[in-house]
Design a protein around this motif. Structure first.
Motif, PDB file in Angstrom:
ATOM      1  N   LYS A  49      30.919   4.061  37.227  1.00 45.07           N
ATOM      2  CA  LYS A  49      30.618   5.326  37.280  1.00 45.07           C
ATOM      3  C   LYS A  49      30.924   5.942  38.736  1.00 45.07           C
ATOM      4  O   LYS A  49      31.570   6.946  39.019  1.00 45.07           O
ATOM      5  CB  LYS A  49      29.018   5.703  36.878  1.00 45.07           C
ATOM      6  N   THR A  52      34.879   6.481  38.889  1.00 44.29           N
ATOM      7  CA  THR A  52      35.102   7.780  38.155  1.00 44.29           C
ATOM      8  C   THR A  52      34.901   8.994  38.912  1.00 44.29           C
ATOM      9  O   THR A  52      35.849  10.091  39.200  1.00 44.29           O
ATOM     10  CB  THR A  52      34.291   8.049  36.833  1.00 44.29           C
ATOM     11  N   ASN A  53      33.735   8.961  39.646  1.00 42.15           N
ATOM     12  CA  ASN A  53      33.429  10.275  40.820  1.00 42.15           C
ATOM     13  C   ASN A  53      34.540  10.387  41.807  1.00 42.15           C
ATOM     14  O   ASN A  53      34.900  11.496  42.174  1.00 42.15           O
ATOM     15  CB  ASN A  53      31.958  10.149  41.097  1.00 42.15           C
ATOM     16  N   LYS A  54      34.764   8.935  42.147  1.00 41.08           N
ATOM     17  CA  LYS A  54      35.416   8.913  43.667  1.00 41.08           C
ATOM     18  C   LYS A  54      36.970   9.498  43.099  1.00 41.08           C
ATOM     19  O   LYS A  54      37.523  10.234  43.894  1.00 41.08           O
ATOM     20  CB  LYS A  54      35.466   7.700  44.087  1.00 41.08           C
ATOM     21  N   GLY A  57      36.562  12.436  39.934  1.00 42.73           N
ATOM     22  CA  GLY A  57      35.701  13.923  40.447  1.00 42.73           C
ATOM     23  C   GLY A  57      34.789  14.552  39.350  1.00 42.73           C
ATOM     24  O   GLY A  57      34.464  15.463  39.465  1.00 42.73           O
ATOM     25  N   TYR A  58      34.610  13.480  38.302  1.00 38.85           N
ATOM     26  CA  TYR A  58      33.492  14.004  37.460  1.00 38.85           C
ATOM     27  C   TYR A  58      33.063  12.708  36.741  1.00 38.85           C
ATOM     28  O   TYR A  58      33.726  11.426  37.191  1.00 38.85           O
ATOM     29  CB  TYR A  58      34.190  14.866  36.192  1.00 38.85           C
ATOM     30  N   ASP A  59      32.013  12.733  35.893  1.00 38.03           N
ATOM     31  CA  ASP A  59      31.541  11.501  34.926  1.00 38.03           C
ATOM     32  C   ASP A  59      32.281  11.303  33.714  1.00 38.03           C
ATOM     33  O   ASP A  59      32.328  12.509  33.175  1.00 38.03           O
ATOM     34  CB  ASP A  59      30.148  11.494  34.848  1.00 38.03           C
ATOM     35  N   LYS A 206      35.890  17.245  31.135  1.00 39.65           N
ATOM     36  CA  LYS A 206      35.723  17.367  32.589  1.00 39.65           C
ATOM     37  C   LYS A 206      34.664  18.221  33.090  1.00 39.65           C
ATOM     38  O   LYS A 206      34.724  19.550  32.689  1.00 39.65           O
ATOM     39  CB  LYS A 206      37.043  17.691  33.242  1.00 39.65           C
ATOM     40  N   LYS A 208      33.742  19.696  36.642  1.00 42.43           N
ATOM     41  CA  LYS A 208      34.396  19.688  38.324  1.00 42.43           C
ATOM     42  C   LYS A 208      33.503  20.622  38.915  1.00 42.43           C
ATOM     43  O   LYS A 208      33.847  21.000  40.014  1.00 42.43           O
ATOM     44  CB  LYS A 208      35.928  19.812  38.364  1.00 42.43           C
ATOM     45  N   LEU A 211      32.564  19.514  42.088  1.00 40.87           N
ATOM     46  CA  LEU A 211      33.333  18.618  43.056  1.00 40.87           C
ATOM     47  C   LEU A 211      33.538  19.033  44.489  1.00 40.87           C
ATOM     48  O   LEU A 211      33.714  20.143  44.855  1.00 40.87           O
ATOM     49  CB  LEU A 211      34.775  18.801  42.457  1.00 40.87           C
ATOM     50  N   ASN A 215      35.895  14.459  47.251  1.00 41.55           N
ATOM     51  CA  ASN A 215      36.196  14.094  45.660  1.00 41.55           C
ATOM     52  C   ASN A 215      37.855  14.622  45.530  1.00 41.55           C
ATOM     53  O   ASN A 215      38.388  14.180  44.892  1.00 41.55           O
ATOM     54  CB  ASN A 215      35.266  14.832  44.778  1.00 41.55           C
TER      55      ASN A 215
END
Length: 238
Positions: A49, A52-54, A57-59, A206, A208, A211, A215
């Motif tokens: 996870k 994914t964030n890095k 920019g979302y889960d 998505k 964001k 964000l 990110n």
């Protein structure tokens, strides 16, 4: 070649439509992973996870993870069975006579490892060979997305399984990253099967809204890195 359609067990209307679409073609439903009913599902131990964030920019949504889990489960089963699988998602639409292409699909996937029957997006491509008077086999120069319909060999399935730990993108993006998996995706052109216009059970991918600048920078760098890596892969393999 065994044929499976991934579908939630309670998606009665979708299953009825699939049965109508695939009339005359022997297939089995594969009950899609419902993560809401199984919070200890294996997919959570594979999913990164934080990445994914890095990088995105979302889960990933719970349905996206469930979709990925279903494909992983079928890849595992494919390896165990030791024969080619033709895998569909239940939001499929036929754009040609699938029944007449089954022998061609079997021959092509044995030769190439993974053969998609259609893509979501039209991309620039390289023609690989003519299939018949109507269809040709191509490989796209950029990810065309979608896992509505594809054939896969046990060897290719094992290759994906060997790399799936730590995944951080949806299953179609994971497969599209040919530069990472070292498995070129081959596709029917024009599309034989693709997704229908039915609303997706995955829902909005998505979010964001939260964000941050870091990110955004990481996401842009990752997109740029992917572009360079895919370009290098194309020059070497296509």
């Amino acid at each position: 070649m065994k044929i499976f359609v991934i579908s939630l067990k309670n998606s009665v209307s979708r299953r009825e439509k699939v049965i109508e679409e695939l009339k005359g073609i022997p297939f089995s439903f594969f009950d899609a992973s419902n993560l809401k009913e199984n919070p200890k599902h294996f997919i959570f131990s594979l999913y990164d996870k934080a990445k994914t964030n890095k990088y995105k920019g979302y889960d990933l949504t719970t349905p996206e993870l469930g979709c990925f889990a279903s494909h992983i489960s079928l890849w595992r089963q494919c390896v165990t069975d030791g024969e080619e699988y033709l895998i569909f998602e239940d939001n499929l639409s036929l754009f040609g006579d699938l029944n007449k292409q089954l022998n061609n699909i079997k021959s092509l996937v044995v030769k190439y490892g993974v053969v998609k029957l259609g893509n979501i997006f039209e991309r620039k491509y390289v023609e690989i060979e003519s299939i018949d008077q109507h269809y040709k086999l191509i490989t796209n120069l950029k990810g065309a997305c979608g896992t509505s319909a594809y054939a896969i060999t046990p060897k290719a399935a094992q290759n994906y399984l060997d790399q799936v730990a730590g995944f951080f993108e949806p299953v179609d993006d994971f497969m599209d990253n040919e530069w990472r998996t070292k498995q070129t995706l081959y596709s029917y052109h024009p599309k034989l099967v693709s997704r229908s216009d039915a609303s997706s059970v995955i829902g909005k991918r998505k979010d964001k809204s939260h964000l941050g600048m870091l990110n955004k920078v990481s996401a842009e760098l990752y997109r740029f890195t992917k572009k360079l890596a895919q370009s290098a892969y194309n020059k070497k393999n296509k």
